[in-house]
Design an enzyme around this catalytic site. Structure first.
Site, PDB file in Angstrom:
ATOM      1  N   GLY A 115     -11.059  -4.719   5.424  1.00  0.00           N
ATOM      2  CA  GLY A 115      -9.601  -4.718   5.294  1.00  0.00           C
ATOM      3  C   GLY A 115      -8.926  -3.685   6.171  1.00  0.00           C
TER       4      GLY A 115
ATOM      5  N   LYS B  27       3.091   4.558  18.357  1.00  0.00           N
ATOM      6  CA  LYS B  27       3.134   5.927  17.823  1.00  0.00           C
ATOM      7  C   LYS B  27       3.303   6.937  18.963  1.00  0.00           C
ATOM      8  CE  LYS B  27       0.116   4.511  14.012  1.00  0.00           C
ATOM      9  NZ  LYS B  27      -1.287   4.282  13.606  1.00  0.00           N
TER      10      LYS B  27
ATOM     11  N   GLU C  69       8.211  10.405   9.410  1.00  0.00           N
ATOM     12  CA  GLU C  69       6.929  11.130   9.459  1.00  0.00           C
ATOM     13  C   GLU C  69       5.727  10.203   9.264  1.00  0.00           C
ATOM     14  OE1 GLU C  69       6.376  14.873   9.897  1.00  0.00           O
ATOM     15  OE2 GLU C  69       4.782  13.540  10.572  1.00  0.00           O
TER      16      GLU C  69
ATOM     17  N   LYS D  87       6.447   2.141  12.600  1.00  0.00           N
ATOM     18  CA  LYS D  87       6.401   2.554  14.014  1.00  0.00           C
ATOM     19  C   LYS D  87       6.787   1.433  14.955  1.00  0.00           C
ATOM     20  CE  LYS D  87       2.109   1.469  12.445  1.00  0.00           C
ATOM     21  NZ  LYS D  87       1.411   1.796  11.213  1.00  0.00           N
TER      22      LYS D  87
ATOM     23  N   THR E 112       0.833  -1.210   0.000  1.00  0.00           N
ATOM     24  CA  THR E 112       0.000   0.000   0.000  1.00  0.00           C
ATOM     25  C   THR E 112       0.869   1.263   0.000  1.00  0.00           C
ATOM     26  OG1 THR E 112      -1.622  -1.228   1.285  1.00  0.00           O
ATOM     27  CG2 THR E 112      -1.850   1.167   1.283  1.00  0.00           C
TER      28      THR E 112
ATOM     29  N   ASP F 181      -0.435  -0.655  18.328  1.00  0.00           N
ATOM     30  CA  ASP F 181      -0.018   0.204  17.215  1.00  0.00           C
ATOM     31  C   ASP F 181      -0.040   1.681  17.643  1.00  0.00           C
ATOM     32  OD1 ASP F 181       0.105   0.909  14.157  1.00  0.00           O
ATOM     33  OD2 ASP F 181      -1.684   1.932  14.907  1.00  0.00           O
TER      34      ASP F 181
ATOM     35  N   GLY G  18      -0.119   8.679   9.966  1.00  0.00           N
ATOM     36  CA  GLY G  18      -0.196   8.693   8.495  1.00  0.00           C
ATOM     37  C   GLY G  18       0.151  10.019   7.865  1.00  0.00           C
TER      38      GLY G  18
ATOM     39  N   GLU H  77      -5.060  -4.745  10.965  1.00  0.00           N
ATOM     40  CA  GLU H  77      -3.716  -5.275  10.706  1.00  0.00           C
ATOM     41  C   GLU H  77      -3.796  -6.802  10.665  1.00  0.00           C
ATOM     42  OE1 GLU H  77      -0.716  -3.471  10.658  1.00  0.00           O
ATOM     43  OE2 GLU H  77      -1.503  -1.508  11.189  1.00  0.00           O
TER      44      GLU H  77
ATOM     45  N   VAL I 240       3.765   7.902  12.244  1.00  0.00           N
ATOM     46  CA  VAL I 240       2.807   8.381  13.259  1.00  0.00           C
ATOM     47  C   VAL I 240       1.693   9.163  12.584  1.00  0.00           C
ATOM     48  CG1 VAL I 240       2.520   9.670  15.385  1.00  0.00           C
ATOM     49  CG2 VAL I 240       4.717   8.588  14.908  1.00  0.00           C
TER      50      VAL I 240
HETATM   51  P1  NAP Z   1       1.798  -3.994   2.899  1.00  0.00           P
HETATM   52  O1  NAP Z   1       0.759  -3.469   1.983  1.00  0.00           O
HETATM   53  O2  NAP Z   1       1.551  -5.291   3.575  1.00  0.00           O
HETATM   54  O3  NAP Z   1       3.153  -4.108   2.050  1.00  0.00           O
HETATM   55  C1  NAP Z   1       4.319  -4.659   2.588  1.00  0.00           C
HETATM   56  C2  NAP Z   1       5.309  -4.795   1.461  1.00  0.00           C
HETATM   57  O4  NAP Z   1       6.534  -5.258   1.995  1.00  0.00           O
HETATM   58  C3  NAP Z   1       4.888  -5.798   0.357  1.00  0.00           C
HETATM   59  O5  NAP Z   1       5.193  -5.272  -0.886  1.00  0.00           O
HETATM   60  C4  NAP Z   1       5.741  -7.014   0.681  1.00  0.00           C
HETATM   61  O6  NAP Z   1       6.079  -7.767  -0.475  1.00  0.00           O
HETATM   62  C5  NAP Z   1       6.985  -6.356   1.230  1.00  0.00           C
HETATM   63  N1  NAP Z   1       7.725  -7.238   2.116  1.00  0.00           N
HETATM   64  C6  NAP Z   1       7.319  -7.780   3.285  1.00  0.00           C
HETATM   65  N2  NAP Z   1       8.283  -8.552   3.799  1.00  0.00           N
HETATM   66  C7  NAP Z   1       9.316  -8.497   2.923  1.00  0.00           C
HETATM   67  C8  NAP Z   1      10.588  -9.111   2.877  1.00  0.00           C
HETATM   68  N3  NAP Z   1      10.998  -9.918   3.833  1.00  0.00           N
HETATM   69  N4  NAP Z   1      11.374  -8.835   1.826  1.00  0.00           N
HETATM   70  C9  NAP Z   1      10.966  -8.014   0.842  1.00  0.00           C
HETATM   71  N5  NAP Z   1       9.770  -7.406   0.839  1.00  0.00           N
HETATM   72  C10 NAP Z   1       8.962  -7.663   1.862  1.00  0.00           C
HETATM   73  O7  NAP Z   1       2.157  -2.953   4.045  1.00  0.00           O
HETATM   74  P2  NAP Z   1       1.841  -1.400   4.063  1.00  0.00           P
HETATM   75  O8  NAP Z   1       0.435  -1.200   4.537  1.00  0.00           O
HETATM   76  O9  NAP Z   1       2.274  -0.756   2.817  1.00  0.00           O
HETATM   77  O10 NAP Z   1       2.758  -0.924   5.295  1.00  0.00           O
HETATM   78  C11 NAP Z   1       4.139  -0.718   5.149  1.00  0.00           C
HETATM   79  C12 NAP Z   1       4.673   0.007   6.380  1.00  0.00           C
HETATM   80  O11 NAP Z   1       4.005   1.248   6.507  1.00  0.00           O
HETATM   81  C13 NAP Z   1       4.439  -0.711   7.708  1.00  0.00           C
HETATM   82  O12 NAP Z   1       5.492  -0.444   8.575  1.00  0.00           O
HETATM   83  C14 NAP Z   1       3.168  -0.064   8.224  1.00  0.00           C
HETATM   84  O13 NAP Z   1       3.036  -0.152   9.630  1.00  0.00           O
HETATM   85  C15 NAP Z   1       3.411   1.347   7.797  1.00  0.00           C
HETATM   86  N6  NAP Z   1       2.194   2.167   7.673  1.00  0.00           N
HETATM   87  C16 NAP Z   1       1.189   1.741   6.870  1.00  0.00           C
HETATM   88  C17 NAP Z   1       0.062   2.537   6.739  1.00  0.00           C
HETATM   89  C18 NAP Z   1      -1.063   2.131   5.820  1.00  0.00           C
HETATM   90  O14 NAP Z   1      -1.999   2.895   5.687  1.00  0.00           O
HETATM   91  N7  NAP Z   1      -1.003   0.969   5.169  1.00  0.00           N
HETATM   92  C19 NAP Z   1      -0.016   3.745   7.438  1.00  0.00           C
HETATM   93  C20 NAP Z   1       1.051   4.149   8.248  1.00  0.00           C
HETATM   94  C21 NAP Z   1       2.164   3.349   8.343  1.00  0.00           C
HETATM   95  P3  NAP Z   1       4.960  -8.531  -1.374  1.00  0.00           P
HETATM   96  O15 NAP Z   1       4.098  -7.435  -1.934  1.00  0.00           O
HETATM   97  O16 NAP Z   1       5.729  -9.199  -2.426  1.00  0.00           O
HETATM   98  O17 NAP Z   1       4.226  -9.420  -0.451  1.00  0.00           O
HETATM   99  N1  HSE Z   2      -3.672   0.108  11.606  1.00  0.00           N
HETATM  100  C1  HSE Z   2      -3.322   1.486  11.589  1.00  0.00           C
HETATM  101  C2  HSE Z   2      -4.580   2.315  11.864  1.00  0.00           C
HETATM  102  C3  HSE Z   2      -2.729   1.848  10.234  1.00  0.00           C
HETATM  103  O1  HSE Z   2      -5.684   1.769  11.853  1.00  0.00           O
HETATM  104  O2  HSE Z   2      -4.481   3.494  12.132  1.00  0.00           O
HETATM  105  C4  HSE Z   2      -1.976   3.141  10.244  1.00  0.00           C
HETATM  106  O3  HSE Z   2      -0.882   3.116  11.086  1.00  0.00           O
END
Ligand code: NAP
Ligand code: HSE
Length: 429
Positions: free
Chosen positions: A189, A207, A131, A107, A14, A203, A136, A192, A134
Site C-alpha cells: 500500500g 515538494k 508543512e 503538494k 489517512t 510527487d 511529512g 499512490e 513536504v
Molecule cells: P486518502 O487516505 O486517500 O484520503 C482522502 C480523503 O479525502 C478521503 O477521506 C476521501 O473521502 C476524501 N475526499 C476525496 N475526494 C473528495 C471529495 N471530492 N469530496 C469530499 N471528500 C473527498 O488521502 P491521504 O493519504 O490522507 O492524503 C491526503 C492529502 O495529504 C493528499 O494531498 C496527500 O498528498 C497528502 N499527504 C499524504 C501523506 C500520507 O502519508 N498519506 C503524506 C503527506 C501528504 P472518502 O474517505 O469518503 O473516500
Molecule cells: N507517496 C509519498 C511518499 C507520500 O512515498 O513519500 C508522502 O508524500
C-alpha cells in the site's frame, strides 16, 4: 475563556483522521501551548457511512467540501483530500474567497496553483500553510521560513519520496530487481493511486519546487524541475555503485547558480557513508545549506497518519498563536520569476557500459570520451561469464551532463558498445 479556533476538515482518510485524533487526544496540551482551544466544527468526505476509526458524531457533516469551506462557523479550512485540481482546488478557492485561513497537505495543488492561491489569500489578509505537504512529519517548511530565515540559502536537497527510497534500499538489501520490489510496494500500500507520481519523481518534484520557492524567493516553478524517475535503475547499477562506495537515491537538488535556478529530481549516486547514503526504507531526509548556519540535516517519517497529521497540527497551532507568515515566507507578489538554469552544474558521473570483449574496445571508448572533454577518474572492468561481453564501469571527473550525453550518443558508432549505456550523476553531499 478565549475564543476557540474552529476547523473545518475536508478529507477523512489517512491524514484527515490522523489530524482529528490529535485534536481530540491533545486538546488540553494544545490549549496550554496556544492559549486557546482548537476545535473541529465540521468535516467532509465522499462517503458519510464509512467506518473511520474515530468519533465524528459531534461534528457537522458536509457532503460537499466547497460548502464546508464556505461555512461561517469555521476559521481555518483544513484541506486533506488531495489532487492538484478538482474538489481540493475548488474548496480551497472557496475558503479563501470567504475569508478563511487554509492548512493543506496537498503538494500537487500547491506546486501547480500555489502562486495564484497565495496571492489570493494574501490579498485578503489570510494565510495558507503547508508543512505537511513536504516530507511529512519533518518540519522543513518551518525550518526554511523561520529557523533559517536569516540565511542566504545556498542549496536544498533531499530524499522526499519514501516509496522510492523504500524501493531502492529494498532492491539493494534483498538483491531483488526493480519490478519485483515495485510489486511488493504496491501490495504494502505504499504507492499512490497513480504510481508514476512516486516512481516517476513527480510527487518529490512537487515538494522540491515548493521548498525552492521559499529558499530562493522565487515563484513556484514545478515545470522547470528536471524530472527522472527510478524505473530505469537496475539491480546491476545498485550493486556496482555499492562496489564503488556509493548508493543510488532519488535525490532532489535546488540551488541558485549563475545560470539561474537549478531544480532537479533524478536518481543520483551519493557516498554510501554520507547521511543521505545511510538513509534506509521509507524515511525522508532534507539537507539545507545556508551561508551562516552551514549544513542542516533533517530526517524523519515522510508519510503516514501520525507524522503527517503532526505537521498539519503544527500549522493549525501556528495560526492559533496568531502568526501570519506568508505562504512562501515573503509576500507572494514579491516572489520573482526564476530563470531556469538550462543545464545542471558539472559533476562527476558514473557510467556503466557493456563492451565487446576484444582488443582496442576500451581505447575506442576512451577516445570518444576524451574528444568530448570527459575525463576519466576511475575505471573498473568486471569478470564476466559471457566471454564476448565486458562490463565496464567508469567514474568521470566533474563534467557537464551535456558532454556525457554527447559522448554516449557517439558510442554506438564505435562498434564496440553492446546495449544501452547508463549514466548517473554523482552528487557531492
Ligand atoms: P486518502 O487516505 O486517500 O484520503 C482522502 C480523503 O479525502 C478521503 O477521506 C476521501 O473521502 C476524501 N475526499 C476525496 N475526494 C473528495 C471529495 N471530492 N469530496 C469530499 N471528500 C473527498 O488521502 P491521504 O493519504 O490522507 O492524503 C491526503 C492529502 O495529504 C493528499 O494531498 C496527500 O498528498 C497528502 N499527504 C499524504 C501523506 C500520507 O502519508 N498519506 C503524506 C503527506 C501528504 P472518502 O474517505 O469518503 O473516500
Ligand atoms: N507517496 C509519498 C511518499 C507520500 O512515498 O513519500 C508522502 O508524500
Amino acid at each position: 475563556m478565549p475564543e476557540p479556533l474552529r476547523l473545518g476538515v475536508a478529507g477523512l482518510g489517512t491524514v484527515g483522521i490522523g489530524t482529528v485524533k490529535i485534536v481530540q487526544q491533545h486538546a488540553a496540551l494544545i490549549q496550554r501551548r496556544t492559549g486557546r482551544p482548537i476545535v473541529i466544527t465540521a468535516v467532509s468526505a465522499r462517503n458519510r457511512t464509512k467506518n473511520r476509526d474515530a468519533d465524528l458524531s459531534c461534528y457537522a457533516w458536509e457532503d460537499d467540501p466547497v460548502a464546508l469551506a464556505r461555512r461561517d462557523d469555521i476559521d481555518v479550512f483544513v484541506e486533506l483530500m488531495g489532487g492538484a485540481d478538482g474538489s481540493a482546488l475548488d474548496a480551497t478557492r472557496a475558503a479563501i474567497a470567504t475569508g478563511k485561513d487554509v492548512v493543506t497537505a496537498n503538494k500537487a495543488m500547491l506546486a501547480l496553483h500555489g502562486q495564484a492561491l497565495a496571492e489570493a489569500a494574501e490579498a485578503k489578509g489570510h494565510v495558507i500553510r503547508f508543512e505537511a505537504a513536504v516530507a511529512g512529519g519533518i518540519p522543513v517548511v518551518k525550518a526554511l521560513t523561520e529557523g533559517l530565515a536569516g540565511n542566504d540559502i545556498r542549496r536544498v536537497m533531499g530524499v522526499m519520496n519514501g516509496t522510492c527510497n523504500y524501493i531502492l534500499t529494498r532492491m539493494e538489501s534483498a538483491g531483488l530487481p526493480y519490478a519485483e520490489v515495485f510489486e511488493e510496494a504496491r501490495q504494502l500500500g505504499y504507492l499512490e493511486a497513480d504510481p508514476n507520481l512516486d516512481v516517476g519523481g513527480i510527487d518529490a518534484g512537487h515538494k522540491l519546487s515548493l521548498l525552492a520557492a521559499i529558499a530562493f524567493g522565487t515563484r513556484v516553478s514545478f515545470d522547470a524541475v528536471r524530472l527522472e524517475g527510478i524505473g530505469r535503475v537496475s539491480i546491476d547499477d545498485i550493486r556496482r555503485a555499492a562496489d564503488m562506495g556509493y548508493r543510488i537515491k532519488l535525490l532532489g537538488v535546488a540551488q541558485m547558480t549563475g545560470r539561474g535556478l537549478e531544480q532537479r529530481m533524478t536518481p543520483c549516486l551519493v557516498p554510501a557513508d554520507s547521511p543521505l547514503g545511510q538513509l534506509q526504507g521509507g524515511t525522508n531526509m532534507v539537507v539545507i545549506e545556508g551561508d551562516s548556519v552551514g549544513q542542516i540535516v533533517l530526517r524523519g517519517a515522510g508519510a503516514g497518519a501520525g507524522p503527517t497529521a503532526s505537521a498539519v497540527m503544527s500549522d493549525v497551532i501556528e495560526i492559533a498563536r496568531g502568526s501570519r507568515i506568508p505562504t512562501f515566507g515573503q509576500p507572494a507578489t514579491d516572489l520573482v520569476e526564476a530563470v531556469p538554469a538550462g543545464t545542471s552544474a558539472p559533476a562527476p558521473h558514473y557510467l556503466r557500459l557493456e563492451l565487446a570483449d576484444k582488443p582496442g574496445a576500451l581505447a575506442k571508448v576512451a577516445t570518444v570520451l576524451g574528444e568530448e572533454g570527459v575525463s576519466i577518474d576511475r575505471m573498473r572492468q568486471y569478470a564476466h561469464a559471457d566471454a564476448t561481453v565486458a562490463p565496464v564501469l567508469i567514474v568521470t571527473h566533474k563534467t557537464a551532463r551535456d558532454a556525457i550525453d554527447h559522448a554516449l550518443s557517439r558510442l554506438p558508432a564505435t562498434g564496440v558498445l553492446i546495449g544501452e549505456p547508463v549514466a548517473i550523476r554523482i552528487e557531492s553531499v
